[in-house]
Scaffold this active site. Structure first.
Site, mmCIF file in Angstrom:
data_model
loop_
_atom_site.group_PDB
_atom_site.id
_atom_site.type_symbol
_atom_site.label_atom_id
_atom_site.label_comp_id
_atom_site.label_asym_id
_atom_site.label_seq_id
_atom_site.Cartn_x
_atom_site.Cartn_y
_atom_site.Cartn_z
ATOM 1 N N ASP A 14 0.823 -1.212 0.000
ATOM 2 C CA ASP A 14 0.000 0.000 0.000
ATOM 3 C C ASP A 14 0.858 1.263 0.000
ATOM 4 O OD1 ASP A 14 -2.681 1.264 0.352
ATOM 5 O OD2 ASP A 14 -1.765 1.978 2.204
ATOM 6 N N GLU A 51 1.190 -0.239 -4.957
ATOM 7 C CA GLU A 51 0.310 0.891 -5.214
ATOM 8 C C GLU A 51 1.159 2.145 -5.041
ATOM 9 O OE1 GLU A 51 -3.413 3.469 -3.513
ATOM 10 O OE2 GLU A 51 -2.004 2.431 -2.213
#
Length: 354
Positions: A14, A51
């Site tokens: 993330d 990401e």
């Protein structure tokens, strides 16, 4: 541990742009190196997917070529280009997107912001992808994901406000793109249940801070505080559950069949999984709102406009492999596309002497 002991195939990392590491050997490269070694030991493929908000292809460039060596990264630019083109939204980070030019560029060159000006950020942003060296499957293409839905004020999915015809166009653009397609849960049947931001913080101060923070964030975009769901309210979580009866009835059943048709076509035609971006070419008409992508013998056509259009195939069309509307028709080297339609057409192979 997750890969070795719990037998996961991979992990999504993330917001890697927020990782601060000033060492010569960045944490991401170090992690990728360890995972590659573990994959060799276990004799199975293991993947790390990043990401990132930086639009930096070094994340997925091999370590031998000076990159970090991650298996893949999300491509928000592709999402923004498709989403804005089919919905007409221009708020927030969508302000840079919506044009057919942006859609064509992200379809063939991954990033729209590849060193160019970003009005949303107020600066230049990103870096170009070397389409001759970096394979397309290292980038994920998607129409929805948990961030793009959950971070909206009311967690509304695209199906809650978009006509089914345009939902089919969006699905077609994703599932025939050169990128690794990613579907959000329920997207395949056009789930219109919301996916709202919900939390279960045990610290009262944190729960209150998160709830107030979201209300203040969306108030700046014109939302009434009363319309922003309380993340700590159990009802917010319960509203976000999928309705598993939906895919058994219309109009959801028809959209599910379309997704299945596109996935089957992607598996059947090697042109659609060919990772060579230098072999993907796109033409478009900004005023008429159409896009035509050439991938080998295949022509991927999308009409986002309000009028029927005739698109040049470049070669004689030999068959319609998939169409979101019965009105799609081939006549020699052109295809007629009704409004809000998508189609995959096969064209005659080029002569070896041409």
């Amino acid at each position: 541990m997750w890969l070795r002991d719990y037998h996961l195939d991979g992990l999504r990392l993330d917001a890697v742009h927020a990782l601060e590491d000033h060492r010569a050997l960045h944490f991401l490269e170090e992690l990728a190196t360890e995972v590659h070694a573990l994959a060799a030991l276990l004799n199975r493929e293991l993947i790390l997917i990043a990401e990132s908000d930086t639009n930096d292809p070094r994340l997925v460039t091999s370590r031998e070529a000076g990159g970090y060596g991650l298996a893949a990264q999300w491509s928000d630019d592709f999402h923004h280009a498709v989403y804005a083109a089919i919905t007409g939204e221009r708020q927030g980070y969508y302000c840079d997107f919506g044009s057919l030019a942006a859609l064509a560029k992200t379809y063939t060159r991954v990033f729209y912001h590849d060193g160019i000006w970003s009005a949303f950020r107020g600066r230049t942003h990103g870096r170009q992808v070397d389409v001759f060296r970096v394979p397309a499957h290292r980038f994920l293409g998607y129409l929805q994901n948990h961030d793009q839905v959950g971070n909206r004020a009311t967690g509304d999915r695209i199906a809650a406000s978009l006509a089914p015809d345009l939902l089919k166009v969006g699905a077609g653009l994703v599932l025939t793109s050169p990128y690794t397609p990613m579907l959000f849960m329920g997207e395949e049947w056009g789930a219109d249940t919301p996916w709202q931001y919900f939390t279960d913080h045990i610290e009262p101060w944190l729960a209150q801070a998160v709830a107030e923070g979201r209300k203040n964030e969306f108030a700046a975009h014109g939302w009434d505080a009363a319309d922003v769901p309380d993340p700590q309210d159990e009802a917010t979580f319960l509203r976000s559950k999928l309705d598993w009866e939906q895919p058994h009835r219309e109009p959801y059943l028809g959209l599910l069949a379309w997704y299945q048709e596109l996935i089957a076509l992607r598996r059947a035609r090697p042109e659609l999984t060919d990772p060579r971006l230098d072999r993907v070419h796109a033409d478009f008409d900004e005023a008429a709102r159409w896009l035509l992508v050439r991938r080998g013998r295949l022509r991927i056509a999308a009409n986002l406009g309000g009028k029927a259009v005739r698109l040049p195939l470049g070669q004689r069309g030999t068959g319609i492999l998939a169409a979101s509307s019965a009105g799609v028709a081939i006549k020699q080297d052109t295809v007629t596309m009704p409004p809000a339609t998508f189609a995959v057409i096969e064209a005659r192979a080029l002569s070896p002497l041409s």
